[in-house]
Design an enzyme around this catalytic site. Sequence first.
Site, PDB file in Angstrom:
ATOM      1  N   ASP A  31       0.869  -1.165   0.000  1.00 54.76           N
ATOM      2  CA  ASP A  31       0.000   0.000   0.000  1.00 54.76           C
ATOM      3  C   ASP A  31       0.913   1.224   0.000  1.00 54.76           C
ATOM      4  O   ASP A  31       2.095   1.131   0.368  1.00 54.76           O
ATOM      5  CB  ASP A  31      -0.890  -0.022   1.244  1.00 54.76           C
ATOM      6  CG  ASP A  31      -1.803   1.185   1.316  1.00 54.76           C
ATOM      7  OD1 ASP A  31      -2.349   1.589   0.273  1.00 54.76           O
ATOM      8  OD2 ASP A  31      -1.957   1.746   2.418  1.00 54.76           O
ATOM      9  N   ASP A  33       0.031   5.098   0.933  1.00 57.16           N
ATOM     10  CA  ASP A  33      -0.114   6.094   2.002  1.00 57.16           C
ATOM     11  C   ASP A  33      -0.143   5.438   3.385  1.00 57.16           C
ATOM     12  O   ASP A  33      -0.952   4.551   3.647  1.00 57.16           O
ATOM     13  CB  ASP A  33      -1.390   6.908   1.776  1.00 57.16           C
ATOM     14  CG  ASP A  33      -1.427   7.525   0.389  1.00 57.16           C
ATOM     15  OD1 ASP A  33      -0.397   8.077  -0.037  1.00 57.16           O
ATOM     16  OD2 ASP A  33      -2.472   7.438  -0.279  1.00 57.16           O
TER      17      ASP A  33
END
Length: 199
Positions: A31, A33
Amino acid sequence: MIVYFSKARISEPLIFNMTAITKLNKAVFLDRDGVVNELIIRGNWFSSPRVLSEFKIFPKAYEAIKLLRSSGFLSIVATNQPDIARGQLSEVDLKLMHEFMIQELGLNAAYFCPHGNDGDCDCRKPEWGMIKRAMQEFYVDPAKSFVVGDRWRDIDMGTNAGCKTILIETEATKMEKRDIKSDFIAANILEAANWIIHN
């Protein structure tokens, strides 16, 4: 779904022809952020960077990606970016951030879903369309691969794809107050990378 590749992209056809492959790659799907870069606080909730000046890579991400690369893993980002659908983020600014991220860290690719919460697509996490395409394009074995994220959507995506999962607990994770079932819980991306190379 849109993808940006590093200059070192593996040049293979999209068709996943198992009979033509003698050895599949192993990958870590990250992922973005809260895992690779810092979250932005807007109002009283966490948000994604919207311009390059807001995009701050965690210092430990450099060492983590280097460690994964030296251990034979591809490093591929898969990120939901619904601010595009909301008109709060332009694809031009996102491209600048992803090109910077790929060059800085030496990532193999960055995939993103531009659709909103109400979007009818197979790429928005927890659907695993982004990493399914990555597995096809980079010839990845899900059983030897990992997903690292800080939200339930990341972990569910990894489970749906047949990968091992690592949850990085951030303030955003805690605020969601969900019971997330992952194979390991890490404090940051470097701790996650160290666990991966030993498992």
